[in-house]
Design a protein around this motif. Sequence first.
Motif, PDB file in Angstrom:
ATOM      1  N   GLN A  37       8.695  51.667  33.948  1.00 46.92           N
ATOM      2  CA  GLN A  37       9.393  50.524  34.537  1.00 46.92           C
ATOM      3  C   GLN A  37      10.685  50.240  33.768  1.00 46.92           C
ATOM      4  O   GLN A  37      11.744  49.991  34.360  1.00 46.92           O
ATOM      5  N   VAL A  38      10.609  50.241  32.430  1.00 51.19           N
ATOM      6  CA  VAL A  38      11.785  49.948  31.616  1.00 51.19           C
ATOM      7  C   VAL A  38      12.846  51.024  31.805  1.00 51.19           C
ATOM      8  O   VAL A  38      14.051  50.735  31.901  1.00 51.19           O
ATOM      9  N   ARG A  39      12.418  52.318  31.848  1.00 47.35           N
ATOM     10  CA  ARG A  39      13.391  53.399  32.070  1.00 47.35           C
ATOM     11  C   ARG A  39      14.117  53.210  33.408  1.00 47.35           C
ATOM     12  O   ARG A  39      15.334  53.390  33.493  1.00 47.35           O
ATOM     13  N   LEU A  40      13.342  52.868  34.439  1.00 49.79           N
ATOM     14  CA  LEU A  40      13.948  52.656  35.748  1.00 49.79           C
ATOM     15  C   LEU A  40      14.904  51.453  35.715  1.00 49.79           C
ATOM     16  O   LEU A  40      15.979  51.469  36.329  1.00 49.79           O
ATOM     17  N   LEU A  41      14.540  50.421  34.973  1.00 54.75           N
ATOM     18  CA  LEU A  41      15.379  49.233  34.860  1.00 54.75           C
ATOM     19  C   LEU A  41      16.715  49.571  34.214  1.00 54.75           C
ATOM     20  O   LEU A  41      17.782  49.163  34.687  1.00 54.75           O
ATOM     21  N   TYR A  42      16.685  50.333  33.093  1.00 52.72           N
ATOM     22  CA  TYR A  42      17.942  50.708  32.420  1.00 52.72           C
ATOM     23  C   TYR A  42      18.756  51.689  33.257  1.00 52.72           C
ATOM     24  O   TYR A  42      19.986  51.757  33.142  1.00 52.72           O
ATOM     25  N   LYS A  43      18.061  52.453  34.120  1.00 53.86           N
ATOM     26  CA  LYS A  43      18.768  53.445  34.923  1.00 53.86           C
ATOM     27  C   LYS A  43      19.663  52.788  35.974  1.00 53.86           C
ATOM     28  O   LYS A  43      20.787  53.247  36.229  1.00 53.86           O
ATOM     29  N   ILE A  44      19.163  51.712  36.619  1.00 58.43           N
ATOM     30  CA  ILE A  44      19.928  51.093  37.711  1.00 58.43           C
ATOM     31  C   ILE A  44      20.765  49.906  37.235  1.00 58.43           C
ATOM     32  O   ILE A  44      21.492  49.296  38.018  1.00 58.43           O
ATOM     33  N   ALA A 152      17.857  40.801  42.626  1.00 58.07           N
ATOM     34  CA  ALA A 152      16.546  41.029  43.232  1.00 58.07           C
ATOM     35  C   ALA A 152      16.287  42.513  43.425  1.00 58.07           C
ATOM     36  O   ALA A 152      15.155  42.993  43.289  1.00 58.07           O
ATOM     37  N   GLY A 153      17.347  43.259  43.747  1.00 53.87           N
ATOM     38  CA  GLY A 153      17.164  44.691  43.911  1.00 53.87           C
ATOM     39  C   GLY A 153      17.177  45.459  42.594  1.00 53.87           C
ATOM     40  O   GLY A 153      16.458  46.438  42.424  1.00 53.87           O
ATOM     41  N   ALA A 154      17.989  44.991  41.636  1.00 55.78           N
ATOM     42  CA  ALA A 154      18.167  45.766  40.404  1.00 55.78           C
ATOM     43  C   ALA A 154      17.168  45.396  39.319  1.00 55.78           C
ATOM     44  O   ALA A 154      16.697  46.266  38.570  1.00 55.78           O
ATOM     45  N   TYR A 155      16.827  44.100  39.177  1.00 58.75           N
ATOM     46  CA  TYR A 155      16.004  43.644  38.056  1.00 58.75           C
ATOM     47  C   TYR A 155      14.545  43.425  38.408  1.00 58.75           C
ATOM     48  O   TYR A 155      13.726  43.127  37.532  1.00 58.75           O
ATOM     49  N   SER A 156      14.182  43.501  39.704  1.00 60.20           N
ATOM     50  CA  SER A 156      12.814  43.163  40.097  1.00 60.20           C
ATOM     51  C   SER A 156      11.804  44.203  39.627  1.00 60.20           C
ATOM     52  O   SER A 156      10.598  43.986  39.769  1.00 60.20           O
ATOM     53  N   VAL A 157      12.260  45.331  39.096  1.00 57.93           N
ATOM     54  CA  VAL A 157      11.317  46.307  38.525  1.00 57.93           C
ATOM     55  C   VAL A 157      10.496  45.625  37.438  1.00 57.93           C
ATOM     56  O   VAL A 157       9.292  45.867  37.296  1.00 57.93           O
ATOM     57  N   VAL A 158      11.154  44.783  36.644  1.00 58.39           N
ATOM     58  CA  VAL A 158      10.461  43.942  35.647  1.00 58.39           C
ATOM     59  C   VAL A 158      10.778  42.501  36.033  1.00 58.39           C
ATOM     60  O   VAL A 158      11.908  42.040  35.872  1.00 58.39           O
ATOM     61  N   MET A 159       9.789  41.793  36.578  1.00 60.08           N
ATOM     62  CA  MET A 159      10.026  40.466  37.151  1.00 60.08           C
ATOM     63  C   MET A 159      10.580  39.481  36.132  1.00 60.08           C
ATOM     64  O   MET A 159      11.315  38.560  36.480  1.00 60.08           O
ATOM     65  N   GLU A 160      10.220  39.636  34.834  1.00 62.66           N
ATOM     66  CA  GLU A 160      10.719  38.713  33.826  1.00 62.66           C
ATOM     67  C   GLU A 160      12.246  38.750  33.765  1.00 62.66           C
ATOM     68  O   GLU A 160      12.906  37.720  33.578  1.00 62.66           O
ATOM     69  N   ALA A 161      12.843  39.950  33.928  1.00 65.37           N
ATOM     70  CA  ALA A 161      14.293  40.091  33.878  1.00 65.37           C
ATOM     71  C   ALA A 161      14.947  39.354  35.055  1.00 65.37           C
ATOM     72  O   ALA A 161      15.947  38.649  34.908  1.00 65.37           O
ATOM     73  N   PHE A 162      14.348  39.525  36.245  1.00 66.01           N
ATOM     74  CA  PHE A 162      14.929  38.850  37.424  1.00 66.01           C
ATOM     75  C   PHE A 162      14.831  37.343  37.293  1.00 66.01           C
ATOM     76  O   PHE A 162      15.778  36.602  37.569  1.00 66.01           O
ATOM     77  N   ILE A 163      13.650  36.841  36.895  1.00 61.77           N
ATOM     78  CA  ILE A 163      13.448  35.392  36.801  1.00 61.77           C
ATOM     79  C   ILE A 163      14.396  34.786  35.773  1.00 61.77           C
ATOM     80  O   ILE A 163      14.994  33.720  35.976  1.00 61.77           O
ATOM     81  N   ALA A 164      14.564  35.490  34.620  1.00 63.55           N
ATOM     82  CA  ALA A 164      15.472  34.986  33.590  1.00 63.55           C
ATOM     83  C   ALA A 164      16.900  34.872  34.129  1.00 63.55           C
ATOM     84  O   ALA A 164      17.605  33.886  33.873  1.00 63.55           O
ATOM     85  N   TYR A 165      17.320  35.863  34.903  1.00 63.88           N
ATOM     86  CA  TYR A 165      18.691  35.849  35.423  1.00 63.88           C
ATOM     87  C   TYR A 165      18.837  34.812  36.549  1.00 63.88           C
ATOM     88  O   TYR A 165      19.743  33.966  36.520  1.00 63.88           O
TER      89      TYR A 165
END
Length: 652
Positions: A37-44, A152-165
């Motif tokens: 999940q983290v790798r995919l998050l940093y990728k996009i 929502a499209g880029a950070y939702s892989v890890v919901m904590e990142a999306f919610i924080a933003y």
Amino acid sequence: MNYALQAKRRVSHMTILPDRSERSSVSRENPQLYAEQVRLLYKIAPVGLIASLINSAVLALILRNVAPHNALLAWFTCIVLITTARFAQLGKFRRASAEPSDYRKWGLRFVAGAAASGAAWGCAVVFLFPETSFPHQAFLAFVLGGMAIGAAGAYSVVMEAFIAYAALSLTPLIVRFLSFGDDIHLAMGGMSLLFLVLITGIAYRISRVTVASLRLRFENSSLVTYLSSAKDDLEKLNKELSCEIAERKKAEGELMLQREGLEELVKDRTAELTAANAGLRQEIMEREKVEEDSKEAEKRYRLLAEVAFDGIAVSEKGVFLETNEAFAKIFGYSPSEMTGLDVSVLIAPEYREDAMKKIASGYDRPYESVCVKKDGKQFPVEVYGKTFSSRDRVLRITAIRDITMKRDLEDELRRRHKLESVGILAGGIAHDFNNLLTAMTNNIYLAMKHIEIDGAAHEFLEATRKAIRSAAGLTRQLLTFAEGGAPVRKPTNIAGLVRGAADDTLRDSHVKCIYNIEEPLWPVEADEGQICQVIRNIVINARQAMPEGGIIQVSAENTIMSSGTGESSRDTRYVKVSVRDEGTGIPRENLQKIFDPYFTTRGTGHGLGLSVAYSIIKSHEGHISVESEPEKGSTFTIYLPASEKHFDPDYS
């Protein structure tokens, strides 16, 4: 048999997979899954960072004329610094060769960077919000919403990142809109809050799909190993099933012996079932007959409702389910339009609450109300309803009758009684008053014989005699209004009467009269003097309604009116006379009283002219009516029965 049970247990054991809740708990505890999940998050992430720089530059450009330049420059610099720091973090991640256990730290770092970026965007609302420019406020909301959608499209892989933003970027905007307190900002604040909730739900759905996809990829590799082991178990199971088949064949032999005994039992049971079947057939036939009788009764009742003169309707919870033709016709609808129509639509507003209470409470006694036709016209009705239950549904059947004609007849009867009562009084007074006027006239005539013609006393006596003549005219109207003024009828062509009476009345006035008289008119048996008086009274009323002058349109035509219904219907010939003015009109509340004796809205009249006209027309077995709207004039219409007799043409 034991082998079969064991085989089933083994097959069940091989096909059981972890359920959804178990897979969810495994995904949370699986370091490899979180690392992916983290790798995919940093990728996009680079795409989002580039979009953040571009959008911040566009926003700064748009707000340059409405926001403080120092604050705008400081905010944009902050965005650039945060984005640059996050790009540096992306570079470190790509160069690092982290173990799965280290990805938790990288994930927390990314969440912190997303929170910083969201906070920076939220600061745009705090420091750059254009207080006086609503379009710039809307554009700021549009940019923040677009950034949230991208997150929502880029950070939702890890919901904590999306919610924080999303929370840090949109919450200040929502609070700022709500703090204004006016309707439009409250609405925009509510819509922004709804947008935050919806976009969070969408991000959560995307997160679930992404995690499920990653989990499935990890599970597939385990499944291959699992299937290899299952293959060995199945081969062993096959051997055990072969032994079980041999045992089944032995059991089949024993079952063949028991079959013969069962056949005898089946024969006995079949005989019992045959008898029961005959009984059921008889019961079915009886039920079918009952259903046919019920359908026939329903058909008779439906036909009865269709041929009924009263309107009949069935409703549920204040909504029409079915109506007969008469019900729909009363209101000016078709039966198909009535289906699904709310009952309250057909009730006049001032009666609606009372009628709906009666319907809701199951009121089952006749009552009167006022309803509204499709064209908006109100009319009185008599209503009778009953509430009943049908197949666990509470329905109400209602019969309704238009009592407009009944009310008109009652009003007519009440007016005639009133006219008769007042007429008797007026007749007695008129006779006594006429005797007094006769004596006064004779005495004045004798007095004028004994004084000089050129003297002042002679002028006073002449003026008094003219006043007595006017009083005599009023007395004649009272006598006509009373029962004593019975008409002396003869066949007459009323065209000449109408023209002569109208012209005499309008002589030396500012009002012109336009005639539209059909030739030839049917003869009418009428008292010429009384008909002239009717026309004069109506024309005087029209002239008084136009003090500044105007045009009176007088028309006369032959017409045929039908009375009765069905076989009892018959046509009657009438001569119709209409007098239309361009005056001030008659208020709606005065239309019902316009023919009442002594009713007048003008200080110069006695209130007898139209009452006398009404009395004369009724004594001629005719009809008189009025139509009027304020400031649009009035139209009086007279219907006199045509005569089969010939009239003397020399009159006209």
